[in-house]
Enzyme design. Structure first.
Site, short mmCIF file in Angstrom:
data_model
loop_
_atom_site.label_atom_id
_atom_site.label_comp_id
_atom_site.label_asym_id
_atom_site.label_seq_id
_atom_site.Cartn_x
_atom_site.Cartn_y
_atom_site.Cartn_z
N HIS A 514 -1.05 -5.65 -5.56
CA HIS A 514 -0.41 -4.46 -5.02
C HIS A 514 0.94 -4.08 -5.72
CE1 HIS A 514 -3.51 -2.96 -2.18
NE2 HIS A 514 -3.87 -4.61 -2.11
N LYS A 706 8.56 7.38 3.06
CA LYS A 706 8.06 6.20 2.47
C LYS A 706 9.12 5.09 2.74
CE LYS A 706 7.64 8.29 -1.55
NZ LYS A 706 6.46 7.99 -2.27
N ARG A 707 8.97 3.71 2.51
CA ARG A 707 9.81 2.69 2.55
C ARG A 707 11.04 3.01 1.78
NH1 ARG A 707 8.54 -2.01 5.86
NH2 ARG A 707 10.59 -2.78 5.11
N LYS A 712 11.92 3.41 -5.49
CA LYS A 712 11.33 4.78 -5.20
C LYS A 712 12.26 5.79 -5.20
CE LYS A 712 8.13 2.28 -1.89
NZ LYS A 712 6.91 2.54 -2.37
N THR A 817 0.15 6.00 -2.39
CA THR A 817 -0.90 6.71 -1.47
C THR A 817 -0.36 7.84 -0.71
OG1 THR A 817 -0.41 4.87 0.04
CG2 THR A 817 -2.34 4.50 -1.28
N LYS A 821 -2.04 11.84 0.49
CA LYS A 821 -2.08 12.34 1.89
C LYS A 821 -1.59 13.70 1.89
CE LYS A 821 -1.52 7.75 3.53
NZ LYS A 821 -0.74 6.67 3.84
C1 NBG Z 1 2.13 -1.13 -2.14
C2 NBG Z 1 2.50 -0.52 -3.66
C3 NBG Z 1 2.03 0.84 -3.69
C4 NBG Z 1 0.27 0.78 -3.32
C5 NBG Z 1 0.18 0.12 -2.24
C6 NBG Z 1 -1.24 0.30 -1.78
C7 NBG Z 1 2.78 -3.11 -1.04
C8 NBG Z 1 3.26 -4.47 -1.16
N1 NBG Z 1 2.55 -2.57 -2.18
O1 NBG Z 1 2.33 1.53 -4.85
O2 NBG Z 1 4.10 -0.67 -3.80
O3 NBG Z 1 0.03 1.99 -3.38
O4 NBG Z 1 0.58 -1.20 -2.31
O5 NBG Z 1 -1.86 -0.37 -3.06
O6 NBG Z 1 2.85 -2.60 -0.12
#
Ligand code: NBG
Length: 970
Positions: A514, A706-707, A712, A817, A821
């Protein structure tokens, strides 16, 4: 590891020690055993349709019994106990033995439906059988008292186990006579499913108010009503979940085990009633009792057992796996504390523990009888057996893992799968929460694999079949110790040859990464593994040796490449590269979007791709439309169903495409705008209540949640807001009439040790303070930070957003993701062509989005060029405003400004600033034309079907796991 994933979850301060019961052999037959009582619930199910409903409860106690047998074992006394199951019963029984100074040598626990049959082999304090009749009676009496939970009567049989109803074997049911009659009576007592009409629901709710929550039915508040409702819903989940697992057991399909250290489940109530199809009935039932469903749903706290994208993706995928009838199990950890709560004081983030279990958790079922000892530390010794040498791990410490099961219902199906979370059994010796991440990982891996292997061995006796019956999916590298663990178990415990074990392992595992950054890959110091898991380190070294030898044969003595690909990273401190281990041992390596796979192939895992191109695939992420439309946006859900003339899109999401036909229909426009406006009003109320800032619903709601992470680029957003503010301030008053009013909404957590991310949060607050209190600005611009962003907050914010930002530097977001949404909810995207956005552009069309910024292939050239000389003036100006203290906190913000100026601007904020502002201006222009905006909004929802996790799971099932649906009949 990246800062995001390394933010050590504050989770998990479990007190545990190796209690006497850690050495017990605990056998559960709940989930698929061919062991004795397998036909028990089947009979109940099949008789459900024809038998009369429930009888009175007093006969139920006839089903409990205790028997003693001194002939069964040479050196211990067997106590067989049969009782109705209840939470904590096993603990009660073991405590009784302990208090009486007795030692449990072994225990066999079987479980079917509501009944336990437990056999305890017990010795006295001298390690001998108990023969004295007086002592035996005393023990039986003590057990009887402990087990009798108030039903009243309790039958104790004499020393032969034939008294009472001891149904252990399918064959026994076929016997005629008293035993069969009693068994049938038991089935008859519970031969129907719970009913879902409002009256039955009301009765159940009140029953739980009185007997579960222990409140009076004349006096209970919203929270207690929520608890009672949840327990009523849980009862219905359990029915389906039993049936599903019985069916899986009978069919014995290949199963998927999804191993993930993190799940962001959010709330369960609304999702459960919707997937069960009983939302309206529940709402009706509650209304008549004087309660509102929505109000009760708000009582629930989020289950936040994870950090960010990866964790929420796991939750979406579980929903899809259940809905699509896949024979899947999720495994995870039941952390004592969830992800920290974010509290903002003076604009600064503070982290507080999330005591999510403090008020109980009705959605889980404690499985005291499903427990395994997990070993740590110690030494590896060698033993010789029949002339063969074996390694034996002699652990230095053991911790007991106990299962907590969380039923996951599918939508429009009876299938309800299991998410089994492990907790360390508490007992005061040490605190698992303070333990290393590695210890948590192995605790998870060991318990899950013991459970999986036990289930497999119940019906199979040849490990050759293991990969035909089991697929193990590693959610990133966090659970990748599972590879070494399976090798260890097969070689050391099951005594398979190394070659045979290796052949099996290579067919078992698949892995999804990921992250798009090489720095994001997990590495663990060799010394640490060597001390905590000495045998695993040997196994990993052996795998690496084998791999290196093969590699030398394939590529020759290219030492630089060999050392890059080695599982062991040499250096001052040696490390194990968990990604390399995973790639070497998995049959498939998955990326989470097409662009992500390209990055893996050309950069992150290039050496491996060149060697094994066939291993590499991608499955673009998706999210579940059940949670993200049906649960969180009920009015949009109803509108979509009305215009499509069906609700079938909730399972078959491609049907959303049908909305394209009406994208210019004035009536749909009217209704669409109305739904969106109501959602915006709901969000505006929340914002006012939370921050005191009044916002106008006529303004464009522009959201980035988001985080918080530099890549980002929340900072780009804030600098853009400063620019907008600056423009408005410097405008002629008459020109301000042309400004499109905006409410900018930002939310997200920063990892506790991530200083720059915390400064971004502070800057957001400082800028908001200035803008929101500037009388020149009024409703033209507002900035709001929503604290403690989590799944529930997202459910509120997303449906009320007009525009959402996904503006990572190209090449950094593996997928993303959140964008999906927003898309489903008809919110327009302002985004860079990064991660899955590239595929969203293909579906929606660039005309219906606001795309800007450098492309993935341009980024490295831009970085090489350096940027000092060509920063746009507007960018230099807004950064200077921050530097010079225009928003206060001058010194504090210097280091933040340094990250985007001169050669510091790694994430290319300066390079992308001009095109960012252009995209923002394009969004303004589109918003002014409300018909155009609404058409774009409808087309976003219409084109979002490809980004459902249903599609993702189907692709995994077919291309990676090789599993088929296994639909439990209704
Ligand atoms: C995250 C990525 C995203 C991705 C999600 C789900 C973690 C470690 N990684 O880009 O930064 O959409 O995983 O795949 O949460």
């Amino acid at each position: 590891m990246s800062l995001i994933s390394s933010s050590l979850l504050t989770f998990y301060p479990h007190h545990t020690e190796l209690s006497s019961s850690a050495s017990l052999l605990l056998v559960s037959s709940f989930s698929g055993s061919s062991k004795p009582c397998s036909s028990f619930p089947l009979l109940r199910n099949s008789s459900r349709q024809i038998k009369p409903l429930r009888a009175s409860s007093e006969t139920i106690t006839e089903t409990s019994s205790i028997s003693v047998d001194n002939n069964e074992s040479d050196d211990s006394t067997a106590f067989q106990i049969k009782a109705r199951n209840r939470i904590g019963l096993l603990q009660v029984i073991t405590r009784v033995f302990k208090v009486l100074g007795l030692k449990i040598e072994k225990a066999i626990v079987e479980f079917e439906g509501e009944f336990f049959v437990k056999k305890f082999f017990v010795t006295d304090s001298h390690g001998r059988k108990i023969v004295d009749h007086g002592s035996l009676d005393k023990i039986k009496n003590a057990l009887m008292e402990a087990i009798d939970d108030g039903d009243g009567v309790f039958s104790v049989s004499s020393s032969v186990p034939s008294r009472g109803i001891v149904v252990r074997r399918a064959g026994l049911l076929m016997e005629s006579g008293e035993r069969r009659a009693k068994a049938e009576r038991m089935f008859g007592l519970m031969d129907g499913f719970l009913k879902n009409d409002p009256l039955s629901l009301q009765k159940d709710i009140l029953h739980h108010v009185e007997y579960t929550v222990a409140r009076s039915r004349f006096s209970f508040d919203d929270f207690e009503a929520y608890q009672a409702l949840s327990h009523s819903v849980r009862d219905r989940l359990i029915e389906r979940w039993h049936d599903t697992h019985q069916y899986f057991k009978r069919k014995d399909p290949k199963r998927l085990y999804f191993l993930s250290l993190e799940y962001l489940m959010g709330r369960s109530l609304s999702n459960s009633v919707i997937n069960l199809g009983i939302k309206d009935q529940c709402a009706d039932a509650l209304r008549q009792l004087g309660f509102e469903f929505e109000v009760l749903a708000e009582q629930e706290g989020d289950a936040a057992l994870g950090n960010g994208g990866l964790a929420r993706l796991s939750a979406c995928q579980m929903d899809s796996l259940a809905t699509l009838d896949f024979p899947a199990w999720g495994y995870g950890l039941r952390y004592q504390y969830g992800l920290f709560r974010q509290v903002i004081l003076d604009g600064l983030q503070h982290e507080q523990p999330d005591y999510w279990l403090n008020f109980g958790n009705p959605w889980e079922i404690e499985r005291v009888h499903v427990s395994y000892a997990v070993k740590f530390y110690g030494t590896v010794e060698e033993e010789t057996l029949n002339g063969e040498k074996y390694k034996v791990w002699v652990p230095g410490e053991m911790v007991e893992a106990v299962a907590y099961d969380n039923p996951i219902p599918g939508y429009g199906t009876r299938n309800t799968i299991n998410l089994r979370l492990w907790a360390a059994k508490p007992s005061g010796q040490y605190d698992m929460g303070k333990e290393l991440r590695l210890k948590q990982q192995y605790f998870f891996v060991s318990a899950s694999l013991q459970d999986i292997i036990r289930r497999f061995k119940e019906t199979h006796n040849d490990f050759d079949n293991f990969p035909d019956k089991v697929a193990l999916q590693l959610n990133d590298t966090l659970p990748s110790l599972a590879i070494a663990e399976v090798m260890r178990v097969l070689v050391d415990e099951e005594r398979l040859s190394w070659e045979k074990a290796w052949g099996i392992v290579c067919k078992l595992f698949s892995f999804t990464t990921h992250t798009a950054q090489p720095e994001g890959l997990e590495k663990i110091p060799v010394d640490l593994i060597g001390s905590l898991l000495p045998r695993h380190l040997q196994v990993i070294y052996d795998i690496n040796f084998m791999f290196m030898e093969e590699l030398k044969r394939l590529i020759g003595l290219d030492y630089s490449r060999l050392s890059r690909m080695s599982i062991v990273e040499e250096g001052a401190v040696k490390h194990i590269r968990m990604a390399n281990l995973s790639i070497v041992c998995c049959h498939t390596v998955n990326g989470v979007s097409r662009v992500h796979l390209e990055i893996l192939k050309t950069r992150v895992f290039k050496d491996f791709y060149d060697l094994w191109p066939q291993k590499f695939q991608y499955k673009t992420n998706g999210v579940t439309q059940r949670r993200w439309i049906v649960v969180s946006n009920p009015s949009l859900c109803a509108l979509i169903s009305k215009w499509l003339g069906t609700e079938a899109w909730i399972r078959d999401v491609d049907l959303l495409m049908g909305l394209r036909e009406y994208a210019t229909d004035v009536n749909l426009h009217q209704e669409w705008k109305m739904v969106r406006r109501v959602n915006k009003m709901r969000l505006a109320e929340y914002i006012e209540a939370m921050s005191g800032v009044k916002i106008s619903v006529d303004a464009m709601f522009d959201v980035q949640i988001k985080r918080i992470h530099e890549y980002k680029r929340q900072l780009l957003n804030i600098l853009g807001i400063i620019h907008r503010y600056d423009c408005i301030k410097n405008m002629e008053k008459s020109d301000r009439r042309n400004v499109v009013p905006r409410v900018c909404i930002v939310g997200g957590k920063a990892a506790p040790g991530y200083d720059i991310a915390k400064k971004i949060i502070k800057l957001c607050h400082a800028v908001a303070e200035k803008i929101n209190n500037d009388p020149d600005i009024g409703d033209l611009l507002k900035l709001v930070f929503i604290p403690d962003y989590n799944v529930s907050v997202a459910e509120l914010v997303i449906p009320g957003s007009d525009l959402s930002q996904h503006i990572s530097t190209a090449g950094h977001e593996a997928s993303g993701t959140g964008s999906m949404k927003f898309l489903m909810n008809g919110c327009l995207l302002l985004a860079t062509a990064d991660g899955s956005t590239v595929e969203i552009i293909e579906e929606i069309g660039e005309d219906n989005m606001f795309i800007f910024g450098a492309k993935v292939h341009e980024v490295s050239a831009l970085r090489e060029k350096g940027h000092a000389d060509k920063v746009p003036l507007q960018f230099a100006r807004v950064v200077r405003m921050v530097r010079e203290g225009y928003f206060g906190f001058k010194d504090y913000f210097q280091s933040l400004c340094d990250t985007v100026e001169g050669d510091g601007d790694f994430f290319l904020l300066g390079d992308d600033f001009t095109s960012y502002l252009e995209a923002q201006a394009a969004a303004d222009r589109a918003f002014v034309d409300q018909e155009r905006w609404t058409r774009m909004s409808i087309l976003c929802t219409a084109g979002s079907g490809r980004f459902s996790s249903d599609r993702t799971m189907e692709e995994y099932a077919e291309k990676t796991w090789d599993i088929e649906p296994c639909k439990c009949p209704i």
